[in-house]
Structure formats: structure tokens, C-alpha cells
Design a protein around this motif. Structure first.
Motif, mmCIF file in Angstrom:
data_model
loop_
_atom_site.group_PDB
_atom_site.id
_atom_site.type_symbol
_atom_site.label_atom_id
_atom_site.label_comp_id
_atom_site.label_asym_id
_atom_site.label_seq_id
_atom_site.Cartn_x
_atom_site.Cartn_y
_atom_site.Cartn_z
ATOM 1 N N VAL A 1 48.542 -46.663 -75.533
ATOM 2 C CA VAL A 1 47.621 -45.565 -75.831
ATOM 3 C C VAL A 1 46.463 -45.624 -74.841
ATOM 4 N N ARG B 1 50.257 -51.849 -84.309
ATOM 5 C CA ARG B 1 50.743 -52.675 -83.196
ATOM 6 C C ARG B 1 49.647 -53.604 -82.695
ATOM 7 N N GLY C 1 50.947 -41.350 -85.157
ATOM 8 C CA GLY C 1 50.988 -42.166 -83.951
ATOM 9 C C GLY C 1 49.745 -43.025 -83.804
ATOM 10 N N TYR D 1 49.752 -47.159 -83.490
ATOM 11 C CA TYR D 1 49.149 -47.971 -82.429
ATOM 12 C C TYR D 1 48.216 -49.037 -83.015
ATOM 13 N N TYR E 1 53.930 -43.257 -78.525
ATOM 14 C CA TYR E 1 54.304 -44.484 -79.240
ATOM 15 C C TYR E 1 55.814 -44.693 -79.174
#
Length: 487
Positions: A415, A52, A45, A49, A409
Motif C-alpha cells: 500500500v 498484514r 482492502g 493491509y 492487496y
């Protein structure tokens, strides 16, 4: 002597067929769950992030400023590769798993290719490549098909290694300066995917200084240009937060971690014995020095890196590749009669040496193979519970802090807290101000603990942080695979 190539060639073909079949059996369970919404590691995860953020999704910076509860201590390149594929697929974790799988397979291919470049036989090259897969699947299975940049970085480094050696293993008339320069650039680029792969660059530098001063100069010039260009580019994009995130990261180091590193190295002992045979192979251009130095630095790197909290089997990949290269070349030398065995036929020497390389795998297979398929079945069985937790988090109105970031996520939440890195920060600085401020302002509506299906010691694993959280968030509700903690 004339019968050795024919007999060992037959053995080699049998090993190739059997090896491909076994490698497929070992990788199939991992591939079977590649699209499941079950986190295979706490890193998945976190890496998702970052990918992303690299793609400009979510509105957060790839390198957040200090003082918060979110950190990025990795260089940025892998996040753009995974991010681009994840943007196409719609899932950064799935994209990272796919990239990791193909990167590992490329490392196995590159290992075999380098064996042939250094003069090894085709069968020995296949054997070395398959050793990488076997050992990775048995001893480092948590990194097989996992969204993590380590295998991708290794793949870039190995591409630079192949570029450096060329097709003839650095012919006697010297290495072209352009190739050494480009290889230096590629290796520096590999370090921008993961910056803990230092054994091979160090070994190459020493080898070139001994064998080819002109090539060494071009190699180091390529490295300097790579560091200057890429480092300047990253600083221009991210500013001082990039330097602080990657090089100023707080981490606990524990000397007993070195014991784990020694244990990891001992698992490669069968292959490392092959390094003792390198001087008898007559490798051109003192490549025995290159491989021996590579193996030495990579083993030392394992022991040192394992002292860091959170550093696990990814520290072992360089040592695995170096040992597999030595093993492949030793088998090739035995196959060609360059290492005559004492009082046994040459083909039997090949089998004995290959058996020594495979001994840890054979010894662990009766335990590992059932565990692998049982773990895969558990992943499949628990996915509905994971989806229940993800759905519950998705429907919460506000920010949620997930210990396993993949849950937040997949739930589409930003986050807001990196449990591992923040726990390291608090342990080193004794400053949990950011967490207390978030709790006082109710900026986080809920926290999600680790899996309910893990052993009790892994529930509330970050005890120092959970002690602060549960002093104010007292309601605990089991939901799917997790505990959801609210005020």
C-alpha cells in the motif's frame, strides 16, 4: 390471564421458526460471495493491509509516521485477530469477512441473552436477537460479511455487558465487585477494537452510580486499569505514531451528515417506541434506566458520528442493539400480561407490538430482497473482470496506487496511498506535498481508479487528488473493473 403464556408461546415458536428461516434467506446471498475477489467496500482492502502489517507481513509499520500518504486511525486489536486467521487462510479479506459474520451473529445472540437476563421470555429473546439480524441485513447490508472491525468490537462490548449483568441481572444484594471490575476491563478491551462505541459504557456508568456505588467504583477502576495497561502496551509497541494516528487523524465534518443520522434513527422508530413501555415492566434494579439511557446515548451518537466524512451505517449498530433490547422486553411484558392491551386479547397485543417492530422491515422487503439477490448475481458476474484488473496490476513492475485498496492487496502490491484518508488530510491541511513528490520521482508507476460499473459520480470520486494525478499521468486505459492511469 392463564391463557396468555400458552397462546403467546405458540406465537413465539412460530416467530422463532419463521424468523430463523427469513434470517437464513437474508444472510445466504452474503455468505455465497464471501470468498469472491470482489471488494464489497473500500474499507476491505484498507483493513486487510492493516492486518498484514500487524502480522509483520510486508515490512510496513502498523502505525506509519506522519507526512506520508498511508494512515491508520483505528486501534490495533482487531488487526491481530483478523491477521491471525488471515495468516492461516492466506487471505486477510476472507478472514475479516468470516470474523465479521460470526461477530454479528454473536451480537444477535448476546441481545437475546440479555433479554432473558433482564427477565424476558425465551420467545422474546429470540425475537430481539432476530431483530438485530433483520435490521442489519436490510438497512445496514453493506456491513454484513464485510471485512471491517465494527461488528467484532460490538461483540466484545456485548460480552462485557453480559459479564456485568451475570446470570440474574445483578441480584438485589448487589453486584460482586470482581464482576464489575472485569466487565470494565472487557469493555475497554472492546474499545481497542473500535473506539467509537461509547453509548453503552456511558449508560452503565450512570446506572451504576445511581444503583450501586460500590459496583460503580469497581467498574471505573477496571476501566482505568484497562486504559492504563492496554494504552501503555500500545504506546510501548508503536510509540507516538499510535497516538498521532488514532487521535490526530484529520477528517472533514459536515453538519448535513446529522440529517442522515436522524434518518437512520427514524428507521428504528418502531422498536424505539417500546422504550416507552419499559416503566410498566417492573424491571429489577432499575434496568429500565439502564436501557433508556443506553438508547438515548446511542441515538445521539448516531447523529453526531454521521457528521464525519466516511462514517456510514457502522455508527448505527449501538442504537440497533439498544432498540432491539427494548423491543424484546416490551414483547415479553405483553406476552406475560404485564402490559395489558386496551380492548383486544393479549395475544393480539403481542402481534401488534411485534408488527410495529417489524414494520420497516416488512415495508422495505419487497424492494430489498430482489435488490439483495440482484446484487449478489452482479458480484458473481463481475468477478472475472475483477480478476482481470487484479492480474493487470500484479504484472506491473513497481508500486501502484489503488483507489480500491483490495485490488492492490489481491495483486500482492504494497500500500502506497490511502485515497480516502489522504483526501481528508489534503482537504483539512491543503497540503498535497507527499503526492506531488511521489509523482515527481515516479515512485508510483500507475494509479487505479474506482469501478467502471458504478454510476459516473463514483468514477474519479476523489477529484482533488485525481486532478493532481492526471495533470502528469495522462494515459487512461480501461481494464476489467477499473481505469488504469499511467504517465
Amino acid at each position: 390471564m392463564n391463557t396468555i403464556p400458552r397462546v403467546s408461546g405458540t406465537i413465539g415458536r412460530l416467530w422463532i421458526c419463521a424468523g430463523i428461516f427469513l434470517a437464513t434467506c437474508m444472510l445466504a446471498p452474503h455468505i455465497a460471495v464471501i470468498g469472491y475477489h470482489v471488494s464489497l467496500s473500500s474499507n476491505e482492502g484498507w483493513n486487510a493491509y492493516q492486518a498484514r502489517h500487524a502480522m509483520g507481513m510486508g515490512g510496513a509499520s502498523l502505525y506509519p509516521p506522519p507526512g506520508g500518504m498511508v494512515f491508520n486511525n483505528y486501534p490495533p486489536s482487531s488487526f491481530y485477530v483478523v491477521g491471525a486467521l488471515g495468516w492461516l487462510l492466506g487471505d486477510m479479506i476472507l478472514a475479516g469477512r468470516i470474523v465479521s459474520l460470526f461477530a454479528m451473529l454473536f451480537c444477535a445472540f448476546a441481545t437475546g441473552r440479555i433479554v432473558t437476563i433482564m427477565g424476558g421470555t425465551r420467545a422474546a429473546a429470540w425475537f430481539a436477537g432476530l431483530l438485530v439480524i433483520f435490521y442489519a441485513a436490510v438497512f445496514y447490508s453493506d456491513y454484513v460479511v464485510m471485512n471491517d472491525p465494527q461488528w467484532l468490537a460490538e461483540a466484545i462490548i456485548m460480552a462485557g455487558f453480559m459479564l456485568l449483568l451475570g446470570s440474574r441481572g445483578n441480584a438485589r444484594d448487589g453486584m460482586p465487585a470482581w464482576r464489575a471490575f472485569c466487565a470494565g476491563l472487557v469493555m475497554v478491551a472492546g474499545l481497542t477494537f473500535k473506539h467509537n462505541i461509547l453509548a453503552l459504557p456511558l449508560a452503565i456508568t450512570l446506572w451504576l452510580l445511581v444503583t450501586d456505588r460500590r459496583g460503580a467504583l469497581a467498574w471505573m477502576l477496571g476501566g482505568v486499569v484497562g486504559v492504563s495497561v492496554l494504552g501503555g502496551l500500545f504506546y510501548a509497541c508503536f510509540g507516538p505514531d499510535f497516538i498521532h494516528g488514532v487521535f490526530g487523524h484529520k477528517r472533514i465534518f459536515q453538519i448535513h451528515g446529522a440529517v442522515k443520522g436522524v434518518g437512520n434513527v427514524l428507521g428504528l422508530g418502531g422498536m424505539m417506541v417500546s422504550a416507552l413501555l419499559l416503566p410498566r415492566l417492573g424491571l429489577r434494579n432499575r434496568m429500565g434506566l439502564l436501557l433508556g439511557t443506553y438508547l438515548f446515548w446511542s441515538v445521539l451518537s448516531v447523529v453526531i458520528q454521521r457528521t464525519g466524512a466516511g462514517v456510514t451505517h457502522n455508527a448505527c449498530f449501538e442504537a440497533l442493539i439498544a432498540a432491539a433490547l427494548c423491543a424484546g422486553l416490551a414483547v415479553s411484558g405483553m406476552e406475560r400480561g404485564m402490559i395489558p392491551p386496551d380492548r383486544v386479547p393479549a395475544w393480539m397485543g403481542v402481534v401488534m407490538l411485534a408488527g410495529l417492530d417489524l414494520l420497516p422491515i416488512v415495508a422495505c422487503a419487497p424492494v430489498y430482497v430482489p435488490f439483495l439477490y440482484r446484487s449478489t448475481a452482479e458480484v458473481m458476474a463481475h468477478e472475472p473482470a475483477w480478476r482481470e484488473t487484479i492480474g493487470a496490476v500484479r504484472h506491473m513492475n513497481g508500486n501502484v496506487g489503488c483507489e480500491t485498496l483490495a485490488i492492490c492487496y489481491w495483486a500482492g502490491k504494497p500500500v502506497v496511498m490511502d485515497f480516502f484518508n489522504y483526501s481528508q488530510h489534503v482537504a483539512v491541511t491543503h497540503d498535497a506535498t507527499a503526492l506531488r513528490q511521489a509523482l515527481d520521482s515516479h515512485g508510483i508507476v500507475a494509479f487505479v481508479s474506482s469501478s467502471r460499473f458504478l454510476p459516473p459520480r463514483y468514477v474519479w470520486e476523489y477529484s482533488s487528488l485525481w486532478a493532481i494525478i492526471r495533470d502528469r499521468y495522462t494515459h487512461v486505459q480501461p481494464r476489467g473493473v477499473a481505469y488504469i492511469v499511467t504517465p
